[in-house]
Enzyme design. Structure first.
Site, PDB file in Angstrom:
ATOM      1  N   HIS A 147      64.762  34.657  58.251  1.00 57.68           N
ATOM      2  CA  HIS A 147      63.752  33.295  58.356  1.00 57.68           C
ATOM      3  C   HIS A 147      64.658  32.227  58.218  1.00 57.68           C
ATOM      4  O   HIS A 147      64.017  31.156  58.021  1.00 57.68           O
ATOM      5  CB  HIS A 147      62.827  33.713  57.057  1.00 57.68           C
ATOM      6  CG  HIS A 147      61.603  34.857  57.604  1.00 57.68           C
ATOM      7  ND1 HIS A 147      61.033  35.203  56.610  1.00 57.68           N
ATOM      8  CD2 HIS A 147      61.513  35.285  58.714  1.00 57.68           C
ATOM      9  CE1 HIS A 147      60.233  36.195  57.376  1.00 57.68           C
ATOM     10  NE2 HIS A 147      60.394  36.206  58.620  1.00 57.68           N
ATOM     11  N   THR A 239      59.363  43.153  48.278  1.00 59.84           N
ATOM     12  CA  THR A 239      58.546  42.693  49.613  1.00 59.84           C
ATOM     13  C   THR A 239      57.385  43.423  49.731  1.00 59.84           C
ATOM     14  O   THR A 239      57.172  44.535  49.404  1.00 59.84           O
ATOM     15  CB  THR A 239      59.615  42.979  50.888  1.00 59.84           C
ATOM     16  OG1 THR A 239      58.544  42.260  52.200  1.00 59.84           O
ATOM     17  CG2 THR A 239      59.900  44.409  51.117  1.00 59.84           C
TER      18      THR A 239
END
Length: 298
Positions: A147, A239
């Site tokens: 990201h 996550t």
């Protein structure tokens, strides 16, 4: 295939056949350690939960606002086009906060493990959704930031991408970016926002992060897929397993029969697909899992 960042929530994985879809994951640390001791190519997928233990705001869940906006209202090309000053205030705030934070025991355990195993001819690769660079600061070398990074910029005019650790990133943002909901926008003129320093350019800079609705960098994604296709052990650390395409990574590894161990504060939509699940703060559960095994040579 083009993957669009965070455009699709991970709500319906195909159910793999066999025991992964049926048996509850194990929390047997000794059994994990036995597999770990033999693994030659380890993939570690990390998300916001790792950095949360360093005090990094996640902008998710209750209290996940900057001023009166949720992250997805600011982290998009459309938001930047509408109000680049507000978006830069948001990212300036995040950059300044990150400069006060340090890697926690989970980051350090991953970095130490990578360095130790590399001397044994074994490989550890971190695939992170985080943009805070705490893995770098902990000492990890083999990192794929899917990201992007808070500390990189990209020019909207010439496309040049560069590391940028200036504090503040430009004079006009000094003292700006306060997250309090009553704070008024600074309304900085666009010409005073961060600007490209390439000769003759002076284009507007943006954070070099993947915004909502944007595609992931194809090169980084390809490298991540190669790591996942070749790993013989996969860890999923902090996550939520709901953000696509990263949410697909570990389940795809599990489908081909490779052990996957999840380290998280709670179960996720993917938990039942994995061989192991270790419940609790990553900074507590991960260090003993990755510590030197008795079979390792000094």
């Amino acid at each position: 295939m083009v993957f669009t960042c965070r455009a699709v929530l991970f709500a319906h994985l195909r159910k793999p056949g066999g025991r992964q879809a049926m048996a509850r994951p194990s929390s047997d640390l000794a059994a994990f350690r036995e597999i770990f001791s033999k693994a030659k190519n380890i993939a570690i997928i990390t998300g916001a939960g790792v950095s949360a233990e360093s005090g990094v705001p996640t902008f998710r869940g209750a209290g996940g606002y900057w001023r009166k906006w949720e992250a997805q209202e600011l982290a998009s090309p459309e938001a930047f086009a509408r109000n680049p000053s507000r978006v830069w205030e948001f990212y300036h705030y995040r950059r300044e906060v990150m400069l006060t934070k340090d890697p926690n025991p989970a980051h350090l355990a991953i970095a130490e493990c990578e360095e130790r195993l590399s001397k044994q001819g074994r490989k550890v690769t971190v695939i992170t959704q985080n943009i805070d660079e705490l893995h770098h600061r902990a000492g990890s070398k083999n990192i794929l930031e899917i990201h992007g990074s808070l500390f990189k910029t990209r020019c909207m005019t010439c496309g040049h991408e560069a590391a940028n650790y200036k504090s503040p990133i430009c004079a006009a943002l000094e003292g700006k970016g306060a997250p309090d909901p009553d704070t008024r926008d600074a309304e900085i003129p666009v010409q005073n926002l961060p600007r490209c320093e390439q000769t003759g350019c002076h284009g507007l800079l943006r954070p070099a992060v993947v915004w909502f609705g944007e595609t992931l960098d194809a090169d980084i994604l390809t490298r991540a897929e190669k790591v996942l296709d070749s790993c013989d052990l996969c860890l999923v650390v902090g996550t939520s397993s709901v953000v696509y395409p990263a949410a697909m990574f570990a389940p795809q590894v599990a489908v081909r029969g490779v052990p996957v161990a999840e380290f998280n504060m709670e179960n996720t939509p993917a938990t039942m697909r994995f061989k192991f699940h270790f419940h609790g703060p990553c900074g507590t559960t991960l260090p003993p899992a990755l510590a030197r095994h008795e079979t390792e040579q000094e």
